[in-house]
Design an enzyme around this catalytic site. Structure first.
Site, PDB file in Angstrom:
ATOM      1  N   ARG A  65      75.472  10.658  39.529  1.00  0.00           N
ATOM      2  CA  ARG A  65      74.981  12.041  39.424  1.00  0.00           C
ATOM      3  C   ARG A  65      73.755  12.242  40.315  1.00  0.00           C
ATOM      4  O   ARG A  65      73.853  12.824  41.392  1.00  0.00           O
ATOM      5  CB  ARG A  65      74.668  12.348  37.947  1.00  0.00           C
ATOM      6  CG  ARG A  65      74.469  13.811  37.635  1.00  0.00           C
ATOM      7  CD  ARG A  65      73.090  14.337  37.934  1.00  0.00           C
ATOM      8  NE  ARG A  65      72.020  13.617  37.262  1.00  0.00           N
ATOM      9  CZ  ARG A  65      70.733  13.787  37.553  1.00  0.00           C
ATOM     10  NH1 ARG A  65      70.362  14.643  38.481  1.00  0.00           N
ATOM     11  NH2 ARG A  65      69.799  13.081  36.928  1.00  0.00           N
TER      12      ARG A  65
ATOM     13  N   HIS B 284      61.617   7.914  40.949  1.00  0.00           N
ATOM     14  CA  HIS B 284      62.131   7.909  42.332  1.00  0.00           C
ATOM     15  C   HIS B 284      61.223   6.978  43.139  1.00  0.00           C
ATOM     16  O   HIS B 284      60.047   6.792  42.807  1.00  0.00           O
ATOM     17  CB  HIS B 284      62.175   9.345  42.874  1.00  0.00           C
ATOM     18  CG  HIS B 284      63.325  10.121  42.287  1.00  0.00           C
ATOM     19  ND1 HIS B 284      64.500  10.353  42.967  1.00  0.00           N
ATOM     20  CD2 HIS B 284      63.497  10.656  41.053  1.00  0.00           C
ATOM     21  CE1 HIS B 284      65.333  11.024  42.184  1.00  0.00           C
ATOM     22  NE2 HIS B 284      64.754  11.220  41.015  1.00  0.00           N
TER      23      HIS B 284
ATOM     24  N   CYS C 193      66.563  14.645  44.472  1.00  0.00           N
ATOM     25  CA  CYS C 193      66.875  15.935  43.859  1.00  0.00           C
ATOM     26  C   CYS C 193      66.945  16.974  44.961  1.00  0.00           C
ATOM     27  O   CYS C 193      66.048  17.033  45.809  1.00  0.00           O
ATOM     28  CB  CYS C 193      65.797  16.289  42.835  1.00  0.00           C
ATOM     29  SG  CYS C 193      66.023  17.928  42.138  1.00  0.00           S
TER      30      CYS C 193
END
Ligand SMILES: CC(C)(COP(=O)([O-])OP(=O)([O-])OC[C@H]1O[C@@H](n2cnc3c(N)ncnc32)[C@H](O)[C@@H]1OP(=O)([O-])[O-])[C@@H](O)C(=O)NCCC(=O)NCCSC(=O)C[C@@](C)(O)CC(=O)[O-]
Length: 360
Positions: free
Chosen positions: A48, A257, A288
């Site tokens: 995802r 991240h 993102c």
């Protein structure tokens, strides 16, 4: 020259060792007892978070194979996709097909992101179709878990979901209620817990309030996202100390991240403060779409490598070897090398084992 049995013993055992008093029997027993390791839950977000930021749309069959490989490697929590608007994130457009086609292993959770009632309605129709199909008895449902997401700043929330933090919480509360009523597990995300790409340094008190709000909606866990990846162990620790003033640490997950290369250090800092769930991404994939410049999550392979020999374990069934192969495989599918440092080094080490010359 004959060697006596005493001198033979001395050759084998240095004198200092022979003179050292023997440890009491109970201490010896204690020393040889295996140390119980602390279990760390890995939430694999590669399919995802990893693939949502790709330039092109990754084909459904590649996503399905990725999820199958991650399950085969022993991971128990694999985020499989998103029921978000394909206009906003086209890369997640095939999630319904992906979760229908992937192999669903018993005991493995495959959460999907849901941003609003429309996303939950789409998922519910798919689950209803599954429940009335002949295959319902043969394998588990496509998913038993959703993840809802918001942020610690209005600016990021607006960019990511077209509403403020308050607006997103108001939108998500009935979604969480309806999902729980259907028997789904609900996980929550708070993005930009350290810095926001639009409004800078984040108020950690705000992170705490948003995490509280998600838990009050019935989320079983809230993942704290360093979306930009600027976090350092000191910043992550300060943020966690603030959040855990009111939120139990066992309800939190760390989602780091790795933009500045501090992902693994941040994981270790979070574990040392009692966090027991870590989100990570195979091959360090991702980013993102609404956090410009941010790279992928800390790589799953890097986290597992760092846990080796520590007091923590991701569980006995998780194979680092298989994950390294999977990280290489998906990176090849995307036409590049893995960015996992451990993934690269372990692959090289394996290749060197079959060649002459110096080895890692
Ligand atoms: C929340 C919305 C939908 C609001 O977007 P909006 O434009 O305000 O929504 P809307 O209700 O006005 O609908 C616009 C159109 O989208 C459709 N639509 C509306 N909803 C859906 C849906 N669920 N599924 C399919 N279609 C949908 C809707 O039907 C309509 O279609 P039209 O009438 O124009 O043809 C949008 O902003 C959105 O989808 N955002 C998602 C963004 C996203 O996925 N970001 C990445 C995930 S979060 C993340 O990566 C951070 C995280 C979790 O990893 C942690 C971290 O690192 O920080």
């Amino acid at each position: 020259m004959s060697v006596t049995s005493a001198s033979r013993t001395a050759l084998r055992y240095p004198l200092r060792r022979l003179l050292r008093p023997a440890a009491p029997r109970s201490a010896r027993m204690f020393a040889s007892a295996p140390q119980a390791k602390t279990l760390v839950k890995i939430m694999e977000v590669g399919p995802r978070d990893g693939l949502q930021n790709e330039k092109g749309v990754v084909p459904v069959d590649v996503k399905v194979e990725l999820i199958n490989r991650l399950g085969e490697a022993g991971l128990k929590h694999i985020e499989a996709g998103s029921f978000v608007s394909p206009k906003w994130v086209p890369q997640m457009g095939g999630t319904a097909e992906v979760i229908s086609q992937m192999e669903r292993l018993p005991g493995v959770h495959y959460p999907v992101l849901v941003p609003n009632q429309r996303g939950l309605d789409n998922l519910s129709s798919l689950l209803a179709e599954y429940a009335s199909s002949p295959s319902a008895a043969a394998q588990p449902p496509p998913t038993d878990e959703i993840a809802i997401f918001t942020a610690a700043t209005d600016a990021f929330c607006q960019a990511n979901t077209n509403t403020t933090v308050a607006g997103s919480l108001a939108r998500l509360a009935p979604v969480a209620r309806a999902a729980l009523a259907q028997g789904l597990r609900v996980r929550g995300y708070v993005s930009v817990v350290i810095t926001c790409p639009y409004s800078g340094q984040v108020d950690y008190g705000r992170v705490r309030e948003v995490a509280e709000a998600l838990l009050a909606m019935g989320c079983y866990e809230v993942s704290l996202g360093d979306t930009v990846g600027t976090g350092t162990p000191a910043a992550v620790s300060e943020m966690l100390r603030e959040v855990t003033k009111t939120v139990p640490v066992e309800k939190l997950a760390g989602h780091f991240h790795d933009t500045f290369g501090t992902g693994v250090a941040n994981v270790m800092a979070a574990l040392d403060l009692g966090v027991r769930t870590i989100d990570s991404s195979i091959g360090g994939l991702g980013g993102c779409p609404y956090s410009p410049g941010a790279t992928g999550n800390v790589a799953t392979e890097d986290v597992l490598y760092a846990l080796q020999g520590s007091q923590y374990t991701a569980g006995p069934g998780v194979s680092l070897d298989k994950l390294v192969e999977t990280g290489w495989w998906i990176s090849e599918q995307l036409g590049r090398e893995t960015v996992s440092r451990a993934g690269k080094a372990l692959r090289l080490k394996k290749l060197q084992e079959h060649a002459d010359g110096p080895k890692l």
